[in-house]
Structure formats: structure tokens, C-alpha cells
Design a protein around this motif. Sequence first.
Motif, PDB file in Angstrom:
ATOM      1  N   ALA A  72       0.837  -1.200   0.000  1.00  0.00           N
ATOM      2  CA  ALA A  72       0.000   0.000   0.000  1.00  0.00           C
ATOM      3  C   ALA A  72       0.871   1.249   0.000  1.00  0.00           C
ATOM      4  O   ALA A  72       1.815   1.360   0.782  1.00  0.00           O
ATOM      5  N   LYS A  73       0.550   2.176  -0.888  1.00  0.00           N
ATOM      6  CA  LYS A  73       1.294   3.437  -0.976  1.00  0.00           C
ATOM      7  C   LYS A  73       0.440   4.634  -0.576  1.00  0.00           C
ATOM      8  O   LYS A  73       0.973   5.682  -0.238  1.00  0.00           O
ATOM      9  N   TYR A  74      -0.883   4.456  -0.623  1.00  0.00           N
ATOM     10  CA  TYR A  74      -1.801   5.547  -0.321  1.00  0.00           C
ATOM     11  C   TYR A  74      -2.875   5.051   0.641  1.00  0.00           C
ATOM     12  O   TYR A  74      -3.306   3.913   0.561  1.00  0.00           O
ATOM     13  N   ALA A  75      -3.294   5.943   1.555  1.00  0.00           N
ATOM     14  CA  ALA A  75      -4.319   5.556   2.526  1.00  0.00           C
ATOM     15  C   ALA A  75      -5.342   6.669   2.677  1.00  0.00           C
ATOM     16  O   ALA A  75      -5.026   7.856   2.543  1.00  0.00           O
ATOM     17  N   ASN A  76      -6.566   6.268   2.976  1.00  0.00           N
ATOM     18  CA  ASN A  76      -7.658   7.190   3.234  1.00  0.00           C
ATOM     19  C   ASN A  76      -7.440   7.783   4.626  1.00  0.00           C
ATOM     20  O   ASN A  76      -7.373   7.046   5.600  1.00  0.00           O
ATOM     21  N   PRO A  77      -7.330   9.106   4.762  1.00  0.00           N
ATOM     22  CA  PRO A  77      -7.087   9.696   6.080  1.00  0.00           C
ATOM     23  C   PRO A  77      -8.244   9.480   7.060  1.00  0.00           C
ATOM     24  O   PRO A  77      -8.035   9.451   8.270  1.00  0.00           O
ATOM     25  N   GLU A  78      -9.455   9.268   6.549  1.00  0.00           N
ATOM     26  CA  GLU A  78     -10.606   9.044   7.424  1.00  0.00           C
ATOM     27  C   GLU A  78     -10.689   7.603   7.905  1.00  0.00           C
ATOM     28  O   GLU A  78     -11.265   7.332   8.955  1.00  0.00           O
ATOM     29  N   ASN A  79     -10.132   6.684   7.135  1.00  0.00           N
ATOM     30  CA  ASN A  79     -10.138   5.271   7.510  1.00  0.00           C
ATOM     31  C   ASN A  79      -8.833   4.667   6.997  1.00  0.00           C
ATOM     32  O   ASN A  79      -8.728   4.297   5.842  1.00  0.00           O
ATOM     33  N   ARG A  80      -7.839   4.529   7.865  1.00  0.00           N
ATOM     34  CA  ARG A  80      -6.511   4.073   7.460  1.00  0.00           C
ATOM     35  C   ARG A  80      -6.519   2.646   6.907  1.00  0.00           C
ATOM     36  O   ARG A  80      -5.547   2.209   6.318  1.00  0.00           O
ATOM     37  N   ALA A  81      -7.602   1.926   7.100  1.00  0.00           N
ATOM     38  CA  ALA A  81      -7.697   0.574   6.551  1.00  0.00           C
ATOM     39  C   ALA A  81      -7.957   0.606   5.046  1.00  0.00           C
ATOM     40  O   ALA A  81      -7.664  -0.361   4.341  1.00  0.00           O
ATOM     41  N   ASP A  82      -8.493   1.706   4.530  1.00  0.00           N
ATOM     42  CA  ASP A  82      -8.708   1.871   3.096  1.00  0.00           C
ATOM     43  C   ASP A  82      -7.392   2.292   2.465  1.00  0.00           C
ATOM     44  O   ASP A  82      -6.922   3.411   2.683  1.00  0.00           O
ATOM     45  N   THR A  83      -6.787   1.385   1.698  1.00  0.00           N
ATOM     46  CA  THR A  83      -5.497   1.687   1.075  1.00  0.00           C
ATOM     47  C   THR A  83      -5.544   1.395  -0.411  1.00  0.00           C
ATOM     48  O   THR A  83      -6.445   0.724  -0.906  1.00  0.00           O
ATOM     49  N   TRP A  84      -4.513   1.886  -1.106  1.00  0.00           N
ATOM     50  CA  TRP A  84      -4.361   1.641  -2.529  1.00  0.00           C
ATOM     51  C   TRP A  84      -2.885   1.504  -2.824  1.00  0.00           C
ATOM     52  O   TRP A  84      -2.053   2.252  -2.289  1.00  0.00           O
ATOM     53  N   THR A  85      -2.519   0.558  -3.681  1.00  0.00           N
ATOM     54  CA  THR A  85      -1.116   0.299  -3.995  1.00  0.00           C
ATOM     55  C   THR A  85      -0.573   1.236  -5.062  1.00  0.00           C
ATOM     56  O   THR A  85       0.637   1.300  -5.260  1.00  0.00           O
ATOM     57  N   GLY A  86      -1.449   1.922  -5.751  1.00  0.00           N
ATOM     58  CA  GLY A  86      -1.012   2.761  -6.853  1.00  0.00           C
ATOM     59  C   GLY A  86      -1.128   2.026  -8.177  1.00  0.00           C
ATOM     60  O   GLY A  86      -0.839   2.580  -9.228  1.00  0.00           O
TER      61      GLY A  86
END
Length: 109
Positions: A72-86
Motif C-alpha cells: 500500500a502506498k496511499y491511505a484514506n485519512p478518514e479510515n486508514r484501513a482503506d489503502t491503494w497500492t497505486g
Amino acid sequence: MAGINVDKMSLKELVDLEAKVKKAIASARDRERSDLKKKMADLAETHGFSVSELFGAPRGKSAGRTKSVGVAKYANPENRADTWTGRGRKPNWLVERLRKGAKLNDFAI
């Protein structure tokens, strides 16, 4: 097993119970799958076959290869469990914030 009166439980207790039930269901499913695989292998063996002889080997592009899991390279600041690898399609939470003017680097981990 003693009866559980869910009508008198608090929300937290109900959520905890739900998590325990989901975990128990997943465990039971894995256990049953394993038992069934063993029974099928034993039955095939008693007749002089292997499971792979009966059902064949996996086919397709991914046969014999493992899928690489991106970091994971990016995360949702409101819910750190929501991520994206790019890689691949951007998640909805990211698309929405980028539309509102945020920069991709704002979400970097």
C-alpha cells in the motif's frame, strides 16, 4: 450452549458477538473444506487414483504462479484501513477527494 438474549445486549456486545460469529463461521468453513479434501483424496486413493488425475491440474495463465501482492502506498485519512497500492483502478474514496482538488501526494503513506 446457553441461549443468548440478544434483545438485552448493548450495541458493543452485539458487534463483538457478530465478529466472533463471523470468525467461527470462517473457521468452520475451513475445517469442513479440509475434511472434504481429505475424504476425496482418500476415496480416490482407494480406487487407485489421485485427485489431480481425476480433476486435472489447474489451468490458465495463473496456474503454478503466485500473485504478487502490492504494498500500500496511499491511505484514506478518514479510515486508514482503506489503502491503494497505486496499481490498477483508483478506489472511489480517492477519486472523490481528487475531484475536490486534493493531490495524490496528500494520501501517501
